[in-house]
Write a protein that holds these residues in place. Structure first.
Motif, short mmCIF file in Angstrom:
data_model
loop_
_atom_site.label_atom_id
_atom_site.label_comp_id
_atom_site.label_asym_id
_atom_site.label_seq_id
_atom_site.Cartn_x
_atom_site.Cartn_y
_atom_site.Cartn_z
N PHE A 141 9.20 -19.79 -3.71
CA PHE A 141 9.60 -21.05 -3.28
C PHE A 141 10.08 -21.22 -1.76
O PHE A 141 11.09 -20.61 -1.68
CB PHE A 141 10.56 -21.85 -4.37
CG PHE A 141 10.02 -21.84 -5.65
CD1 PHE A 141 10.35 -20.94 -6.80
CD2 PHE A 141 9.19 -22.90 -6.31
CE1 PHE A 141 9.94 -20.88 -7.96
CE2 PHE A 141 8.68 -23.01 -7.48
CZ PHE A 141 8.96 -21.88 -8.27
N ILE A 142 9.56 -22.03 -1.22
CA ILE A 142 9.98 -22.19 0.44
C ILE A 142 9.92 -23.71 0.61
O ILE A 142 8.84 -24.39 0.56
CB ILE A 142 8.96 -21.55 1.32
CG1 ILE A 142 8.56 -20.03 0.82
CG2 ILE A 142 9.30 -21.50 2.75
CD1 ILE A 142 7.46 -19.30 1.36
N PRO A 143 11.10 -24.02 1.03
CA PRO A 143 11.21 -25.41 1.34
C PRO A 143 10.58 -25.89 2.73
O PRO A 143 10.13 -24.90 3.41
CB PRO A 143 12.83 -26.00 1.53
CG PRO A 143 13.19 -24.45 1.86
CD PRO A 143 12.36 -23.49 1.24
N ALA A 144 10.31 -27.06 3.11
CA ALA A 144 9.54 -27.27 3.92
C ALA A 144 10.10 -27.04 5.35
O ALA A 144 9.38 -26.85 6.37
CB ALA A 144 9.66 -29.09 4.05
N ASP A 145 11.60 -27.02 5.55
CA ASP A 145 12.15 -26.47 6.77
C ASP A 145 11.90 -25.05 6.99
O ASP A 145 12.32 -24.20 7.97
CB ASP A 145 13.49 -26.91 7.12
CG ASP A 145 14.63 -26.44 6.07
OD1 ASP A 145 15.85 -26.71 5.78
OD2 ASP A 145 14.11 -25.59 5.14
#
Lengths: 117, 112
Positions: B63-67
């Motif tokens: 999982f990789i957040p937008a930032d």
């Protein structure tokens, strides 16, 4: 496909002696890496080859370590003379130059465990 | 090269989901996030790689957040055999063979 082959699996030498490690990468892999992993630490890159040319050897202690990749296939890493602090696992990894969407990262061998006494 | 920060160790129990978070505040635009697993007496083994949002394969999810300043490796229903060291790295991704530099990793211990 066959994996990355390394030999020997284990080696014990006295300090000031010389030692060599051998690596046979996965067939067709253009890029080859040697890493040093001291117990309890992550692998540290020593040298990177692209075919038979050196791309990065900035972390290789060149006064005692040398590496070559003749014909762009097999590679050897040599230490001469060895010091006690060279005791570590020496890992070889290979990677295709381009793999596209099916890229699976580097493939590592099982390593050579060196003990310098 | 941008640096990554991970917890030194984590404990879990069989059957639980394990989430290992990696911080990479200075990630570059062209950096991909790659995770490796290492068992004792073996070389590291590629687990998963991603650039943004979510990536899932048969072993794990990433999982990789937008930032993109952090990422989380998720291991579903761990077993004793998942006990290993897990490394988070940044590299130029599938089309770039720049070197990958390992940190100390996260030592995961799965208990019965």
């Amino acid at each position: 496909e066959a994996g990355v082959a390394q030999s020997p699996r284990y080696k014990i030498i006295e300090k000031r002696q010389s030692v060599a490690f051998w690596c046979n990468p996965i067939s067709g892999h253009a890029t080859l890496y040697w890493y040093q992993q001291i117990l309890g630490q992550g692998p540290k890159l020593l040298i990177q080859f692209q075919n038979n040319g050196v791309v990065d050897d900035s972390q290789l202690p060149k006064d005692r370590f040398s590496a070559e990749r003749l014909k762009g296939v097999d590679s050897t890493l040599k230490i001469q003379p060895a010091k006690l602090e060279d005791s570590a696992v020496y890992l070889c990894a290979s990677s295709p130059r381009r793999q596209g969407a099916r890229f699976g990262g580097y493939t590592f061998g099982s390593g050579t465990r060196l003990t310098v006494v | 090269l941008a640096k990554t920060t991970q917890p030194i160790s984590m404990d879990s129990y069989e059957g639980q989901e394990v989430n290992i978070t990696c911080s990479h505040n200075n990630i570059a635009t062209n950096d991909y996030i790659t995770w490796y697993q290492q068992f004792p007496s073996q070389g590291p083994r590629f687990i998963i790689q991603g650039y943004k949002t979510k990536v899932t394969n048969e072993v794990a999810s990433l999982f990789i957040p937008a930032d993109r300043k952090s990422s989380t490796l998720s291991l579903p229903r761990v077993s004793l055999s998942d006990t290993a060291v897990y490394y988070c790295l940044l590299n130029g991704g599938p089309y770039n063979n720049n070197d990958m530099r390992f940190g100390a990793g996260t030592r995961l211990t799965v208990k019965p």
